[in-house]
Design an enzyme around this catalytic site. Structure first.
Site, PDB file in Angstrom:
ATOM      1  N   ASP A  52       0.810  -1.225   0.000  1.00 40.49           N
ATOM      2  CA  ASP A  52       0.000   0.000   0.000  1.00 40.49           C
ATOM      3  C   ASP A  52       0.840   1.271   0.000  1.00 40.49           C
ATOM      4  OD1 ASP A  52      -2.238  -1.520  -0.097  1.00 40.49           O
ATOM      5  OD2 ASP A  52      -3.186  -0.670   1.695  1.00 40.49           O
ATOM      6  N   GLU A 372     -11.165  -4.657   1.945  1.00 42.61           N
ATOM      7  CA  GLU A 372     -10.416  -5.419   0.951  1.00 42.61           C
ATOM      8  C   GLU A 372     -11.266  -6.534   0.340  1.00 42.61           C
ATOM      9  OE1 GLU A 372      -9.236  -3.905   3.416  1.00 42.61           O
ATOM     10  OE2 GLU A 372      -7.126  -3.351   3.145  1.00 42.61           O
ATOM     11  N   ARG A 417      -5.694  -8.880   6.336  1.00 38.18           N
ATOM     12  CA  ARG A 417      -6.160  -9.110   7.715  1.00 38.18           C
ATOM     13  C   ARG A 417      -6.785 -10.488   7.894  1.00 38.18           C
ATOM     14  NH1 ARG A 417      -4.493  -4.886   9.874  1.00 38.18           N
ATOM     15  NH2 ARG A 417      -4.692  -2.875   8.849  1.00 38.18           N
TER      16      ARG A 417
END
Ligand code: DC
Length: 684
Positions: A52, A372, A417
């Protein structure tokens, strides 16, 4: 970073030690953009290095900013903070000089690829729409499913010109220079889909707050308020003092101007810390788990995960930038919690709920659906695989811990995550295996997550998987074993290299390689300082990679390996390679002596003629001359010695699977071994 198709986690039992966490994603990308909008150079310390932040840095470079990596810091030279409200006349397309002097200007047009980074897409859209210029913004397929319509609406109302290149309301976008900007009336923006829309406006509007105050008004409830706090805090550091009335009205004062703080330190990521806080709560039973880089003084909202973890039973002490966690209540206490203030870290709670004394409910997490992946659906599906009962509501999740844990292969939906929090399921009390699919997705925010996890996780040795590949010389063991290790993300032990090194060390010391010197060579072997690094082998700091690969070194290895005391001296060293997440070991006695409990043992054979031919090709390609008959005679002599010696002779273990690779390509043998391995680990 693990780039394998999947990563199998052995059952883990205990955790303890210290981790130093990478920088915060949210702070990193805000700082990068603000540094780019400021004049002069900002030296950024402890910047997160991940997917990112990489897309953000690439974008800033494409826009004309200078980005220099200097040791651990990154130096960003920005544009001095004044937009170009109208496109330059024909022929003046070059970037304007920075008002601060010396800095580069923004490129007038660029195509930006922003991966799946919401923290880059949203704020850059706002900044570029106000800057003036022609820009195309796109991302990965999932980025094109993540909403941006409310931000675009707010910007269009101001006079910005933005087109959708795909679906209405979603990236990719095309940005054109704005017409006259309407800044008199408050700018409305929705706050209940993503707080990043407000963040984007807050970071970009100082560009145009020259002669008048600019006011933003949040429509509907504002979610994820702590992220707005980070935005305001960072703006403050860059000289912009936003006035806030509750969470409804934000005023950027007239005359605002970005000013670089010169240097800035990024604190560690509090969301990343959540996995290690949870780890401490689950498994720090002897030593505490210490987390460095983020603590009670954090400006990140996710630090409040610590309160939730405490509520579930964790014992946490903290300083300004550290946390120490041990297991408190066990099993953990079930909770019922509004998680709106910790949307990202709350995923970690969902996995902790597997270890609780009853059903836990996480509420007010509708924003999970536009992250996401649709995290509510994904979480429910994957928790069920492990045996939990899960109720998935529109904006809540209720998790009842498994009564019967099941081994599971966890799909991760390209969501870092998902991968990170589900790894904690490996601490399940039933000792079932957990497979994390596509582990590389952690690269979004924490490329070394699994390495860090393993560095503070322990399990009893028999749980650490070992695959043994034994066989005669030149059978292709090394090629096969190292490739299998690579595919599984396991460590690799070339035990032959240890004997080769022992032989080399003894020869260099002038010792004859015979029984008369057995104990001297053994003592020497025990004290060898060997480092395997990036394909090189270092002996006492000296590179011996080539020296141990000669035919003579092989023959000497065979001689020292026949000495029982030398073999014993190398046992502990070899067994020490058995570390998380697993090991593939090749040699002669891996399955019979060193790792007799290995769950998969392969005995590799190939005809002597085949092996001699392979060795011949190998040598010729290295420019070493050799004859086929000579090589074959050498091979057979070594086979005979290795097979007939008194200790640990070369022979298949009773439970070894035989693989004759005479007629196989390397890929075929690798596929065969991986198939055998799969058969031994079935997942529900
Ligand atoms: O696999 P290799 O050719 O590098 O091994 C060199 C010699 O070391 C081999 O001829 C026998 C010995 N060896 C051994 O005795 N036991 C092992 N596990 C590995 C190698």
């Amino acid at each position: 970073m693990f780039t394998t198709a999947f990563l199998d986690l052995a059952p883990l039992e205990e955790a303890g030690g210290t981790v130093v966490l990478p920088g915060s994603k949210s702070i990193s990308n805000r700082v990068l953009l603000l540094a780019a909008l400021s004049g002069g150079t900002t030296v950024v310390h402890d910047l997160l290095d991940s997917d990112d932040t990489r897309v953000m840095l690439d974008a800033l470079r494409a826009l004309g900013c200078s980005v220099v990596h200097r040791e651990a810091a990154v130096e960003i030279t920005g544009i001095g903070g004044r937009p170009h409200p109208n496109p330059p006349p024909e022929g003046e397309g070059a970037p304007s000089p920075s008002p601060a002097g010396g800095g580069p200007g923004w490129g007038r047009s660029a195509r930006l690829f922003l991966g799946n980074a919401g923290t880059a897409m949203r704020p850059l859209t706002a900044a570029l729409a106000l800057m003036g210029g022609e820009f195309e913004m796109s991302g990965v397929a999932r980025m094109h499913e993540r909403p941006i319509g409310d931000l675009v609406d707010a910007l269009r109302r101001l006079g910005c010109r933005i087109d959708y290149l795909g679906n209405e309301g979603y990236p990719p976008l095309k940005i054109h220079p704005a017409t006259a900007l309407q800044l008199d009336a408050p700018i409305p923006v929705r706050g209940d889909v993503s707080s990043q829309f407000l963040t984007a406006l807050l970071m970009a509007l100082p560009l145009v707050a020259t002669t008048q105050d600019v006011v933003i008004e949040v429509v509907g409830d504002l979610i994820s308020k702590p992220y707005i706090e980070i935005t305001l805090n960072m703006l403050q550091r860059f000289g912009i003092a936003v006035k806030r009335d509750g969470w409804q009205r934000f005023t950027i004062p007239a005359g605002s101007r970005y000013r670089s703080p010169g240097e800035i330190h990024i604190e560690a990521d509090a969301s990343s810390a959540s996995y290690f806080v949870a780890l401490g709560a689950l498994a720090a039973t002897t030593d505490p788990l210490r987390i460095e880089g983020v603590g009670a003084g954090s400006i990140q909202g996710d630090i409040r995960f610590v309160d939730a973890a405490r509520q579930m039973g964790a014992t946490v002490t903290s300083g300004a930038n550290w946390l120490e966690v041990t297991r408190g209540a066990w099993p953990l206490r079930a909770i019922d919690l509004d998680c709106n203030h910790i949307p990202d870290a709350a995923m970690t709670l969902a996995v902790m709920a597997l270890f609780a004394d009853g059903p836990s409910t996480l509420r007010n997490i509708a924003s999970w659906r536009v992250k996401e992946t649709d995290r509510l659906a994904a979480m429910a599906t994957e928790l069920r695989k492990l045996g939990a009962q899960v109720e998935e509501g529109a904006d809540f999740l209720r998790v009842t811990p498994p009564t019967n844990w099941r081994a599971a292969s966890i799909h991760t939906y390209d969501d870092h995550r998902m991968a990170m929090c589900f790894a904690l399921a490996a601490f399940n009390p039933a000792g079932v295996r957990v497979r994390i699919e596509d582990p590389r997705c952690v690269g979004k925010t924490f490329p070394d997550y699994f390495e860090t996890l393993f560095s503070v996780s322990r399990t009893s040795t028999p749980h650490v998987p070992v695959i043994c590949v034994d066989g005669p010389t030149a059978s292709g063991k090394g090629t096969l074993a190292s490739e299998v290790a690579r595919r599984l993300g396991y460590h690799y032990l070339d035990s032959g290299a240890l004997y080769r090194i022992a032989g080399l060390a003894a020869t260099r010391a002038g010792l004859a390689l015979d029984v008369a010197h057995e104990h001297t060579i053994a003592r020497m072997a025990e004290a060898l300082d060997i480092v395997f690094t990036e394909g090189r082998v270092l002996l006492h700091g000296q590179d011996v990679t080539e020296a141990i690969r000669t035919e003579e070194a092989g023959m000497n290895a065979s001689r020292v390996s026949a000495l029982p005391a030398v073999r014993s001296a190398l046992v502990a060293l070899q067994q020490g390679f058995r570390r998380l997440p697993g090991l593939v070991a090749d040699g002669r006695d891996m399955g019979t002596v060193i790792f007799p409990d290995a769950p998969l043992k392969v005995y590799l054979t190939a005809s002597a003629a085949q092996r001699a031919e392979r060795r011949h090709k190998q040598l010729i390609s290295k420019g070493i001359s050799a004859t086929l008959p000579g090589l074959r005679a050498d091979l057979e002599a070594r086979d005979a010695r290795d097979s007939n010696r008194a200790v640990a002779p070369l022979k298949p273990a009773g439970d070894a699977l035989l693989l004759d690779n005479s007629g196989q390509t390397v890929e075929e043998s690798v596929a065969q071994v991986l198939r055998w391995w799969e058969e031994k680990r079935s997942f529900s």
